[in-house]
Each structure stands twice: as C-alpha cells, then as structure tokens.
Scaffold this active site. Structure first.
Site, short mmCIF file in Angstrom:
data_model
loop_
_atom_site.label_atom_id
_atom_site.label_comp_id
_atom_site.label_asym_id
_atom_site.label_seq_id
_atom_site.Cartn_x
_atom_site.Cartn_y
_atom_site.Cartn_z
NE ARG A 75 -3.69 0.00 2.48
CZ ARG A 75 -4.19 0.29 3.70
NH1 ARG A 75 -4.01 -0.56 4.68
NH2 ARG A 75 -4.87 1.38 3.89
CG ASN A 111 -8.87 9.05 3.90
OD1 ASN A 111 -9.66 8.19 4.29
ND2 ASN A 111 -9.14 9.88 2.94
CG HIS A 128 -9.01 5.46 11.44
ND1 HIS A 128 -10.01 5.21 10.53
CD2 HIS A 128 -9.63 5.58 12.65
CE1 HIS A 128 -11.18 5.18 11.15
NE2 HIS A 128 -10.99 5.40 12.44
CB CYS A 161 12.61 -0.38 17.20
SG CYS A 161 12.81 1.02 18.32
CB CYS A 164 14.80 -1.34 21.62
SG CYS A 164 13.32 -1.86 20.75
CB THR A 202 -16.67 8.31 5.25
OG1 THR A 202 -16.73 7.24 6.21
CG2 THR A 202 -17.57 9.45 5.70
CG ASN A 227 -20.67 8.46 -0.37
OD1 ASN A 227 -20.67 7.62 -1.26
ND2 ASN A 227 -20.11 8.25 0.81
C1 BJW Z 1 -16.75 8.18 -3.03
C2 BJW Z 1 -15.91 8.12 -4.12
C3 BJW Z 1 -15.71 9.31 -4.81
C4 BJW Z 1 -15.98 6.16 -3.30
N1 BJW Z 1 -16.33 10.42 -4.41
N2 BJW Z 1 -17.36 9.29 -2.65
C5 BJW Z 1 -19.69 1.52 18.33
C6 BJW Z 1 -20.66 0.84 17.64
C7 BJW Z 1 -20.33 -0.26 16.85
C8 BJW Z 1 -19.02 -0.69 16.73
C9 BJW Z 1 -18.05 -0.01 17.41
C10 BJW Z 1 -18.38 1.07 18.19
N3 BJW Z 1 -17.24 1.55 18.75
C11 BJW Z 1 -16.20 0.83 18.32
C12 BJW Z 1 -16.67 -0.15 17.53
C13 BJW Z 1 -15.81 -1.18 16.87
C14 BJW Z 1 -15.14 -0.68 15.61
C15 BJW Z 1 -16.20 -0.32 14.58
O1 BJW Z 1 -16.54 0.81 14.34
N4 BJW Z 1 -16.73 -1.31 13.88
C16 BJW Z 1 -17.74 -1.04 12.85
C17 BJW Z 1 -17.26 -1.59 11.51
C18 BJW Z 1 -19.07 -1.56 13.31
N5 BJW Z 1 -14.29 0.46 15.86
C19 BJW Z 1 -13.06 0.32 16.32
O2 BJW Z 1 -12.60 -0.79 16.57
C20 BJW Z 1 -12.24 1.57 16.54
N6 BJW Z 1 -11.69 1.56 17.83
C21 BJW Z 1 -12.42 1.90 18.93
O3 BJW Z 1 -13.54 2.33 18.84
O4 BJW Z 1 -11.75 1.72 20.13
C22 BJW Z 1 -12.51 1.67 21.31
C23 BJW Z 1 -12.98 0.24 21.46
C24 BJW Z 1 -12.06 -0.76 21.57
C25 BJW Z 1 -12.50 -2.09 21.67
C26 BJW Z 1 -13.85 -2.38 21.63
C27 BJW Z 1 -14.78 -1.35 21.49
C28 BJW Z 1 -14.34 -0.02 21.41
C29 BJW Z 1 -11.05 1.59 15.59
C30 BJW Z 1 -11.43 1.65 14.16
C31 BJW Z 1 -10.18 1.60 13.27
C32 BJW Z 1 -10.54 1.53 11.82
N7 BJW Z 1 -9.39 1.22 11.05
C33 BJW Z 1 -9.53 1.06 9.62
C34 BJW Z 1 -8.41 0.21 9.00
C35 BJW Z 1 -7.06 0.55 9.31
C36 BJW Z 1 -6.19 -0.36 8.52
C37 BJW Z 1 -5.56 0.37 7.35
O5 BJW Z 1 -6.10 1.25 6.69
O6 BJW Z 1 -4.47 -0.03 7.08
O7 BJW Z 1 -9.61 2.35 9.01
S1 BJW Z 1 -10.99 0.25 9.09
C38 BJW Z 1 -11.16 1.16 7.61
O8 BJW Z 1 -12.46 1.77 7.69
C39 BJW Z 1 -10.11 2.28 7.67
C40 BJW Z 1 -10.96 3.49 7.32
O9 BJW Z 1 -10.37 4.68 7.81
C41 BJW Z 1 -12.29 3.17 7.94
C42 BJW Z 1 -13.44 3.94 7.34
O10 BJW Z 1 -13.66 3.59 6.02
P1 BJW Z 1 -14.18 4.68 4.99
O11 BJW Z 1 -13.17 5.75 4.88
O12 BJW Z 1 -15.54 5.09 5.33
O13 BJW Z 1 -14.11 3.86 3.61
P2 BJW Z 1 -15.24 2.92 2.96
O14 BJW Z 1 -14.56 2.09 1.93
O15 BJW Z 1 -16.03 2.22 3.97
O16 BJW Z 1 -16.24 3.94 2.26
C43 BJW Z 1 -15.84 4.70 1.11
C44 BJW Z 1 -17.00 5.59 0.76
O17 BJW Z 1 -16.57 6.49 -0.26
C45 BJW Z 1 -18.21 4.85 0.20
O18 BJW Z 1 -19.39 5.35 0.84
C46 BJW Z 1 -18.23 5.22 -1.29
O19 BJW Z 1 -19.54 5.34 -1.81
C47 BJW Z 1 -17.55 6.54 -1.28
N8 BJW Z 1 -16.82 6.89 -2.50
N9 BJW Z 1 -15.50 6.80 -4.28
C48 BJW Z 1 -17.17 10.36 -3.32
N10 BJW Z 1 -14.94 9.34 -5.92
ZN ZN Z 2 12.09 0.11 20.30
#
Ligand code: BJW
Ligand code: ZN
Length: 253
Positions: A75, A111, A128, A161, A164, A202, A227
C-alpha cells in the site's frame, strides 16, 4: 461521466458553507479514490479482496508481522506514487478561505494516506493514523512515540526499531484499538463547535468517527454529505450531494 447533483442542491450547500462560523470537514477513503487509492468497502475495495481479521487487527500483526507488513509495504508503494486530487485541493481552499475570514475550521480524516497534507491542509486530525509513521511494538523509551519511516519499498520486513532493535508496527489504528485520546478530543471538540460539517467519501460505518456528524446535528448544526452512493447518513444529512468528490467539491468552492 457520473451525473452531478442539480445546481439548486449545490447552491443550498454553498449557502450553508458561506454562513458557517465554524466549518468542519470529515473525510474517508472516497476522497482519495480519484487519486487511485483503493477504498475499503466498495466493490473491488480492500475488504473485498483481503480478510480484515488477518490484516487490520493487533492479533493478526502479532501472529505474523511480516505478512501484515508486506501488505502495508504494497500500500505504501501504491500511495507514494499518487497525488492529491481536486477534492483534496478544494478542502485546502475551504480552509484558507475560512481562515482568511477569521472563521473556525477543522479537517478530520479517517485516511492514513497523507494526501490532505500534500494538498496543503495545515493540520488534519488523522483519526486512524498515518501510513508513513511507525512506532516500536515494545514501546521502548525512545521508540514509543510515532516516528517517520519513509522508505518505499521497505529495506527490511518487518522493519526494526532503531532504538532497541525490536520490530516496529504501522502507526495505524486497527479494529478494536483505541484511537489517540487527543485526536478524539480534538475531533469531538470540532464537531461541538461546527455549525456546518461536510462529510466526504465515507461509508460512515466505523466508530467513533461515524458519531461525529450526529454530534454536529444534535447541537443544531447542518451536515452536507458528498458521496458517490447512499450511506446510513444520507437519510439524516441536511444536503446530500451525490457524485464524485473531485467534481462536486470544486463546484462548492
Ligand atoms: C466516493 C468516491 C468518490 C468512493 N467520491 N465518494 C460503536 C458501535 C459499533 C461498533 C463499534 C463502536 N465503537 C467501536 C466499535 C468497533 C469498531 C467499529 O466501528 N466497527 C464497525 C465496523 C461496526 N471500531 C473500532 O474498533 C475503533 N476503535 C475503537 O472504537 O476503540 C474503542 C474500542 C475498543 C474495543 C472495543 C470497542 C471499542 C477503531 C477503528 C479503526 C478503523 N481502522 C480502519 C483500518 C485501518 C487499517 C488500514 O487502513 O491499514 O480504518 S478500518 C477502515 O475503515 C479504515 C478506514 O479509515 C475506515 C473507514 O472507512 P471509509 O473511509 O468510510 O471507507 P469505505 O470504503 O467504507 O467507504 C468509502 C466511501 O466512499 C463509500 O461510501 C463510497 O460510496 C464513497 N466513495 N469513491 C465520493 N470518488
Ligand atoms: Zn524500540
């Protein structure tokens, strides 16, 4: 070419932005799609091809750091070649205009690709993380805070790292991990202050980011969604602009 929203909708959104005393912009993967960065949940998105549980969790990393690092290296080599698109540029212009008018502005992004900074946005809140930063897995004294690792491709996998000799991890928030408390504080403070939030590209499915637009609405603020498709937020947003962010945002500016 995709059909753009009717002029009256663009005007309605532009009027809201013009009247805003504090504008917040929340972006997701769709804002970088036109630069060539894959999204997650769209057809052909990353989660369509790869298993989240083997790549985007700490357990997956601990089980096989080299495997996860190879995916990030791929990536990084993709992202290093791309440039900000007109959507990133338009967001940077909005910031400049709000600041010139001595009004409030915040950019909150999910992002990790750094493209907002490259476009000139001054201080994006990167909820993130950032794909060009790493930190020591063991949190050794000097390696615990995120630091730059810019090699692309990486010279060794997994990278070590420098302090370390242990391995480093990407400075990215994986599922089940806490976001940086300071980033959360700043993002929710921006949502509390914003009278208008533009939510761009998003699926608004991932928490806590997905709660931010609702926070704005609860305080009487307006939400404009940009979107390509329909999301869970579309029914609640005040203005929904359907189409490519790289075409709609420059029109709004
Ligand atoms: C266009 C377009 C164009 C395309 N023009 N538009 C409360 C309720 C339910 C669940 C949870 C909650 N709290 C926490 C959770 C769990 C979890 C979560 O949310 N799960 C859900 C899936 C249900 N959240 C977490 O785990 C978070 N941590 C947390 O809350 O800690 C506290 C906790 C800990 C333990 C237990 C409970 C709570 C952390 C979330 C980390 C997300 N990380 C990622 C991946 C990282 C890896 C990496 O990138 O290498 O981040 S997941 C992935 O999704 C990435 C993104 O930033 C994120 C969001 O995605 P995004 O940006 O919305 O992309 P898409 O693909 O989904 O959508 C693209 C959109 O663009 C679409 O709508 C298209 O239509 C549109 N589009 N082209 C305009 N040209
Ligand atoms: Zn270290």
């Amino acid at each position: 070419m995709a059909t753009l929203p009717e002029r009256s909708l663009i005007d309605k959104a532009a009027d809201l932005i013009r009247g805003a005393q504090y504008l917040a912009v929340l972006t997701g993967a769709g804002v970088s799609a036109e630069s060539g960065v894959p999204t997650f949940r769209d057809k052909d998105g990353l989660w369509d091809k790869y298993d989240v549980t083997t790549l985007a969790t700490l357990d997956a990393f601990l089980a096989d750091p080299a495997f996860v690092w190879k995916w990030y290296d791929w990536r990084r080599t993709l992202i290093v070649k791309v440039a900000p698109n007109p959507a990133h540029d338009a967001i940077a212009k909005l910031e400049a205009r709000m600041k010139l008018a001595e009004k409030g502005f915040a950019l909150i992004t999910q992002n990790i690709d750094n493209l907002h900074r490259l476009a000139g946005s001054s201080d994006p809140i990167e909820l993130h993380g950032n794909i060009w930063k790493v930190r020591c897995l063991k949190s050794c004294r000097k390696g615990a805070a995120p630091f730059d690792l810019l090699d692309s491709p990486l010279k060794e996998i997994p990278p070590k790292c420098p302090h370390c000799g242990g391995i480093v991890r990407p400075h990215i928030v994986w599922f089940g991990e806490m976001l940086d408390p300071e980033d959360i504080r700043r993002a929710f403070e921006a949502a509390a202050q914003a009278d208008v939030m533009i939510v761009v590209g998003t699926s608004n499915l991932v928490y806590p980011s997905a709660a931010l637009p609702y926070h704005v609405m609860e305080d009487g603020g307006k939400v404009i969604e940009v979107n390509l498709g329909v999301t869970g937020l579309s029914g609640d947003a005040d203005v929904v602009l359907t189409g490519p962010a790289g075409e709609i945002l420059p029109k709004l500016v």
